[in-house]
Design a protein around this motif. Structure first.
Motif, PDB file in Angstrom:
ATOM      1  N   GLU A   1       6.342  32.006  10.854  1.00 45.77           N
ATOM      2  CA  GLU A   1       7.390  31.036  10.600  1.00 45.77           C
ATOM      3  C   GLU A   1       7.224  30.504   9.179  1.00 45.77           C
ATOM      4  N   ALA A   2       8.320  30.088   8.597  1.00 44.26           N
ATOM      5  CA  ALA A   2       8.300  29.669   7.201  1.00 44.26           C
ATOM      6  C   ALA A   2       7.306  28.535   6.915  1.00 44.26           C
ATOM      7  N   PRO A   3       7.247  27.487   7.741  1.00 49.60           N
ATOM      8  CA  PRO A   3       6.347  26.383   7.376  1.00 49.60           C
ATOM      9  C   PRO A   3       4.874  26.786   7.312  1.00 49.60           C
TER      10      PRO A   3
ATOM     11  N   ALA B   1       4.047  27.397   3.608  1.00 52.17           N
ATOM     12  CA  ALA B   1       4.467  26.392   2.627  1.00 52.17           C
ATOM     13  C   ALA B   1       3.652  25.138   2.869  1.00 52.17           C
TER      14      ALA B   1
ATOM     15  N   LEU C   1      11.455  31.074  -0.008  1.00 56.40           N
ATOM     16  CA  LEU C   1      11.546  30.920   1.446  1.00 56.40           C
ATOM     17  C   LEU C   1      12.968  31.198   1.925  1.00 56.40           C
ATOM     18  N   GLU C   2      13.939  30.756   1.162  1.00 52.49           N
ATOM     19  CA  GLU C   2      15.331  30.980   1.553  1.00 52.49           C
ATOM     20  C   GLU C   2      15.640  32.475   1.535  1.00 52.49           C
TER      21      GLU C   2
ATOM     22  N   LEU D   1      14.225  33.966   4.740  1.00 52.94           N
ATOM     23  CA  LEU D   1      15.037  33.653   5.923  1.00 52.94           C
ATOM     24  C   LEU D   1      16.344  34.407   5.903  1.00 52.94           C
TER      25      LEU D   1
END
Lengths: 394, 394
Positions: free
Chosen positions: B52-54, B57, B123-124, B127
């Motif tokens: 997952e992205a978080p 980051a 990140l964008e 996604l």
């Protein structure tokens, strides 16, 4: 081609119907405009950075054993022609239909809500709130100015959201934003007490617990309008706000072409069917039998509709829906919740533990349960909301 | 007010500079258009649903001990006036500046890349790729048609991305999309071998390992243009594609107002400073000394620039930058990677284990390390990319 049984919506109601059909070994088609089931009861924790979004979303396809899935937005239903109208112009004939399209936020006719307040219904809503929250904190830190947040609505969502927001600020501010001189969280409730669906003793507990977290609760605070800089009450009071969260008012989200009452809900007979179209079942938040718009109702109605459908397929008479109310829970913050189970009512740590256990148990998927437990454990012990990533172009 | 030391960019280079200043107890201001540090080496795993992205980051504020943070987009630098020009028109004077603005994807002059291919840098971007991947799978399932994916670029990013994509499809297709008759993943490399920066033996291993995952590698495949439906090579060959991923070509991302070479990198003296403006340091991908654009270079240059700055503050002479090359790693898939450490070169499970250890170690924050380890363990044992949530309006 005609589809036998079609379910519209992969929320609690639609998924419960699908699972009942799975167990009976009956094929079906499930349509949703999203590819995942969303565990809405924990959405406020995504909005306040305590959970990452994927932890409360689960892809629908692996959940359907006897069913197929179609990612599609349904734009309406042609009841006479027995077909669904899909975005893009396609029509999908059905023999039996289960409508489980849920609810959507509603401004209750209050001016300015759509422009100046944020809703909490979808994953995108939750990320938007988190982004705005992080953004106003950054701006306030640079300008060294105070911040005010206003949450409207003293029901479970408003209580959970304002409590989580207060804990977020309490944890994050001293370490990350020491430049911000102060923050205030206001919770506005139109009625005389918080959590009006609970017993008065629990409302009083919630008020006390929220105050302990630093939330300033205003009761009998009826909102007249929301403006760019804040909220105006009917009595003229103005609450300045850098962020307004609208946690009150939903309406049914029926498919165009279905009859609906003024609250957007679809009237059904006690068997959960349209009176004139017994091949169409309506379950969950969008059902007009007058039950509260909560997950247990949707879960039970979804399964019930599937069972009634299976009974009619076998030539048996359908059974009138009976809701088994197992009680209700609402959480305020760390170690703080209220619980009402039949005659039993309690608050504090036992209620919080029960709330946590019930929610982890109801989550779908081993991975999501593990992620949520892990995130909670980290937030609990380190007092830190773990997800503070600001997205997109600032 | 004038700021003493200003760092622009919170990537590997900027953060390494900040940490060196922290250790020396010297205050500074760090600016970034995002509020988080992004661990780019694992971005391809977010794009393919394994993380997952978080998890990759980490918010910048809690990382800065002696520094302040400002969320701002820098639009340029006025070298003579010694000030940064911020979005919105504000100017920020500085005394010393460390530029660590990284790189951005580049189409290398190939037509159609911007319109018909997807990059992987933010990140964008990750996604967007994941969303498009899930979307074309849904469409193919409904239409019962095959799918083709094309990855352009046989460097580490292209190898990692095509390998992860092949594993994603291998895990997810049989269970979730049995309606799709087949999928192909093509990897196009312009040169004679994959991973040209590695030894030929490791290139051969990567080719074999990728083929084992079902990736079809085309060498000497020079892309002429990208069109709506696929990729056209210089020799006229057409590769039809439902999704084109552009994993080749970055250029420096200098602040407007800085001198730059044709690759967008800023020429510096051996001390990492602008020759005419010794108060300005340039580090990482945007530095023009000719080193590869990888994390270790940025980390070392960031710290080096900070140390040189501290030396000049004390009246000492700066030292010329010397890169300590510790070797390189690239991963192909589960249990498959290549490693080159000085004279030592090896591949397979030991290289994969080393890769995993190094990456978890380099990740920032206990929570992110735990999340990544957990996600990897689940994906490893259940052979399932855990994050398959399609966002936004489909």
């Amino acid at each position: 081609m005609e589809e036998g049984i079609v379910i519209v919506g992969g929320g609690f109601g639609g998924l419960a119907a699908a699972k009942a059909l799975d167990r009976a070994g009956v094929p079906y088609l499930l349509l949703d405009a999203r590819n995942h089931h969303l565990f809405q009861p924990l959405l406020y924790q995504v909005a306040t950075g305590f959970l990452e979004a994927p932890a409360i979303a689960y892809p629908l396809r692996p959940l359907l054993r006897k069913g197929r899935f179609l990612l599609a937005r349904v734009e309406g239903v042609d009841l006479k022609g027995r077909r669904l109208l899909l975005e893009g112009g396609e029509a999908l004939p059905y023999r039996h239909l289960i409508v489980a399209t849920g609810s959507r936020p509603h401004d209750l006719g209050v001016l300015g809500v759509g422009e100046h307040a944020l809703f909490l219904k979808t994953l995108e809503d939750a990320l938007k709130i988190r982004n705005r929250l992080l953004k106003v904190l950054e701006e306030a830190a640079w300008g060294q100015k105070s911040l005010r947040f206003v949450v409207v609505g003293g029901g479970p969502t408003g209580v959970e959201l304002s409590g989580a927001l207060a804990e977020f600020l309490r944890y994050v501010l001293p370490r990350d934003f020491p430049e911000i001189p102060g923050t205030e969280v206001h919770l506005l409730e139109a009625g005389p007490r918080l959590l009006p669906a609970f017993r008065p003793g629990l409302s009083a507990y919630a008020l006390k617990a929220l105050s302990g977290l630093g939330v300033r609760v205003a009761l009998q605070a009826q909102v007249d309008r929301v403006e760019k800089g804040g909220v105006v009450l009917k009595d003229g009071t103005f609450f300045p706000a850098d962020l307004v969260l609208w946690a009150v008012g939903v309406r049914g989200n029926p498919l165009p072409g279905l009859p609906q009452d003024p609250r957007g809900r679809v009237p059904t007979d006690p068997y959960l069917r349209l009176p004139d179209h017994p091949e169409v079942y309506v379950v969950g938040d969008v059902n007009g039998l007058g039950l509260p718009g909560v997950a247990p109702v949707a879960l039970q109605q979804g399964a019930w509709a599937a069972h009634n459908l299976l009974r009619t397929l076998k030539g048996e008479a359908p059974l009138p829906f009976r809701y088994r109310d197992r009680g209700q829970l609402a959480v305020i913050g760390r170690n703080k919740a209220v619980a009402e189970l039949g005659r039993l009512a309690f608050a504090g740590f036992p209620a919080w533990l029960l709330w946590a256990l019930v929610h982890v148990r109801e989550l779908i998927g081993f991975r999501n349960r593990l992620l949520v437990l892990l995130s909670w454990a980290l937030a609990y012990f380190f007092r830190e909301p773990g997800v503070r990533v600001l997205w997109g172009r600032p």
